[in-house]
Design an enzyme around this catalytic site. Structure first.
Site, PDB file in Angstrom:
ATOM      1  N   ASP A 146      25.462  16.451  48.697  1.00 43.55           N
ATOM      2  CA  ASP A 146      24.575  17.068  47.704  1.00 43.55           C
ATOM      3  C   ASP A 146      23.257  16.327  47.631  1.00 43.55           C
ATOM      4  O   ASP A 146      23.229  15.140  47.291  1.00 43.55           O
ATOM      5  CB  ASP A 146      25.244  17.021  46.321  1.00 43.55           C
ATOM      6  CG  ASP A 146      26.450  17.924  46.240  1.00 43.55           C
ATOM      7  OD1 ASP A 146      26.309  19.117  46.550  1.00 43.55           O
ATOM      8  OD2 ASP A 146      27.536  17.442  45.870  1.00 43.55           O
ATOM      9  N   PHE A 198      25.715  18.574  38.669  1.00 45.47           N
ATOM     10  CA  PHE A 198      26.632  17.483  38.313  1.00 45.47           C
ATOM     11  C   PHE A 198      28.047  17.761  38.832  1.00 45.47           C
ATOM     12  O   PHE A 198      28.480  18.913  38.849  1.00 45.47           O
ATOM     13  CB  PHE A 198      26.706  17.312  36.782  1.00 45.47           C
ATOM     14  CG  PHE A 198      25.371  16.963  36.190  1.00 45.47           C
ATOM     15  CD1 PHE A 198      24.960  15.636  36.101  1.00 45.47           C
ATOM     16  CD2 PHE A 198      24.508  17.962  35.760  1.00 45.47           C
ATOM     17  CE1 PHE A 198      23.705  15.315  35.579  1.00 45.47           C
ATOM     18  CE2 PHE A 198      23.257  17.647  35.226  1.00 45.47           C
ATOM     19  CZ  PHE A 198      22.856  16.324  35.138  1.00 45.47           C
ATOM     20  N   GLY A 199      28.741  16.700  39.198  1.00 41.77           N
ATOM     21  CA  GLY A 199      30.152  16.820  39.516  1.00 41.77           C
ATOM     22  C   GLY A 199      30.968  16.810  38.237  1.00 41.77           C
ATOM     23  O   GLY A 199      30.429  16.582  37.147  1.00 41.77           O
ATOM     24  N   SER A 218      33.238  16.340  48.510  1.00 40.57           N
ATOM     25  CA  SER A 218      31.839  16.163  48.125  1.00 40.57           C
ATOM     26  C   SER A 218      31.552  14.693  47.856  1.00 40.57           C
ATOM     27  O   SER A 218      32.131  14.078  46.955  1.00 40.57           O
ATOM     28  CB  SER A 218      31.543  16.986  46.868  1.00 40.57           C
ATOM     29  OG  SER A 218      30.234  16.697  46.437  1.00 40.57           O
ATOM     30  N   GLY A 272      34.196  22.213  40.407  1.00 42.17           N
ATOM     31  CA  GLY A 272      35.393  22.340  39.571  1.00 42.17           C
ATOM     32  C   GLY A 272      36.638  22.782  40.311  1.00 42.17           C
ATOM     33  O   GLY A 272      37.601  23.251  39.692  1.00 42.17           O
ATOM     34  N   ASP A 279      31.942  25.872  45.401  1.00 45.81           N
ATOM     35  CA  ASP A 279      31.577  24.492  45.050  1.00 45.81           C
ATOM     36  C   ASP A 279      31.511  24.321  43.534  1.00 45.81           C
ATOM     37  O   ASP A 279      30.704  24.966  42.870  1.00 45.81           O
ATOM     38  CB  ASP A 279      30.201  24.199  45.685  1.00 45.81           C
ATOM     39  CG  ASP A 279      29.722  22.768  45.469  1.00 45.81           C
ATOM     40  OD1 ASP A 279      30.502  21.933  44.987  1.00 45.81           O
ATOM     41  OD2 ASP A 279      28.545  22.500  45.809  1.00 45.81           O
TER      42      ASP A 279
HETATM   43  C1  DX5 Z   1      27.371  20.082  41.929  1.00 44.73           C
HETATM   44  C2  DX5 Z   1      27.597  19.779  43.389  1.00 44.73           C
HETATM   45  C3  DX5 Z   1      29.012  19.714  43.792  1.00 44.73           C
HETATM   46  C4  DX5 Z   1      29.823  18.635  43.125  1.00 44.73           C
HETATM   47  C5  DX5 Z   1      31.226  19.094  43.028  1.00 44.73           C
HETATM   48  O1  DX5 Z   1      26.031  20.369  41.734  1.00 44.73           O
HETATM   49  O2  DX5 Z   1      26.989  20.785  44.187  1.00 44.73           O
HETATM   50  O3  DX5 Z   1      29.142  19.611  45.200  1.00 44.73           O
HETATM   51  O4  DX5 Z   1      29.780  17.422  43.828  1.00 44.73           O
HETATM   52  O5  DX5 Z   1      31.948  18.178  42.293  1.00 44.73           O
HETATM   53  P1  DX5 Z   1      33.328  18.527  41.569  1.00 44.73           P
HETATM   54  O6  DX5 Z   1      34.263  18.949  42.652  1.00 44.73           O
HETATM   55  O7  DX5 Z   1      33.680  17.282  40.909  1.00 44.73           O
HETATM   56  O8  DX5 Z   1      33.048  19.674  40.616  1.00 44.73           O
HETATM   57 ZN    ZN Z   2      27.415  20.840  46.354  1.00 43.30          ZN
END
Ligand code: DX5
Ligand code: ZN
Length: 213
Positions: free
Chosen positions: A33, A142-143, A7, A176, A174
């Site tokens: 995203d 958020f990631g 991502s 975590g 998608d």
């Molecule tokens: C969250 C996004 C994800 C995010 C995943 O809203 O849709 O794609 O980038 O990031 P990680 O893998 O760090 O949870």
């Molecule tokens: Zn995503």
């Protein structure tokens, strides 16, 4: 073996060429995203960046729209050369049939996404209209969040309905995802793994992709 879609949200935005190169060499898809600050409380990237990234990527872009009124912009994303998949949230488009069909008509794969608080059964009426389902394992926005544990049961439930009806619909997860939970996700029935932090923030992103796969 699951496909891995790093991502871009967790990438180094000052050096996107380097990050895209990593995906070209090691991964299967590039997850992008798009957030509008309304559907989710965060703003990410839009057309100028997606177009540049798509031009540099040899792997299909997997565009995840986290926007209100996705019908307004989805086809424009689908028309970018290099975009192979476009998904939008059922919560943002409760009557998704027309948009799914319009996306498929452009030649991209069409996907529906749900957040963790939407029952998986809400997708069932549309499964034969989708090429893939994106199950959020965190709340979109958020990631770097922690995967919600009931994701495994949600994947199994969705997988068994897809099998029961003999459909050809991939399941993508998608949020975590890391080395520890990836095998459990794949065993539950996931076909495509999205990982931001676990790839781009790893000491060795290339090995991280291999490990996830
Ligand atoms: C969250 C996004 C994800 C995010 C995943 O809203 O849709 O794609 O980038 O990031 P990680 O893998 O760090 O949870
Ligand atoms: Zn995503």
């Amino acid at each position: 073996m699951a496909k891995v879609a790093p991502s871009l949200l967790a990438a180094d935005f000052l050096h996107l060429d380097k990050e895209v190169e990593l995906v070209n060499k090691h991964a299967d898809l590039l997850h992008v995203d798009v957030m509008d600050g309304v559907f989710v409380p965060n703003i990410s990237i839009g057309f100028p960046v997606v177009e540049k990234v798509a031009a540099a990527s040899t792997k299909p872009l997997d565009v995840h729209l986290m926007i209100v009124d996705p019908a307004k912009y989805a086809l424009k994303f689908a028309s970018i050369k290099g975009v192979g998949m476009v998904s939008f949230h059922l919560e943002a488009c409760p009557e998704p049939v027309e948009l799914l069909a319009a996306l498929r008509k452009t030649g991209v794969k069409a996907g529906l996404v749900i957040n963790p608080d939407v029952p998986v059964t809400a997708l069932f009426p549309y499964l034969d209209k989708c090429d893939y389902i994106l199950l959020m394992s965190v709340f979109a926005g958020f990631g770097g969040q922690k995967l919600i544990e009931d994701t495994y049961d949600r994947i199994k439930c969705l997988k068994s309905e897809i099998k029961r009806r003999g459909l050809d619909v991939e399941i993508e997860v998608d949020g975590g995802v890391n080395m520890q939970n990836a095998p459990l996700l794949v065993n539950s029935g996931v076909d495509i793994i999205v990982a931001g932090t676990a790839v781009f923030r790893a000491d060795d992103p290339a090995s991280a992709v291999e490990a996830l796969r």
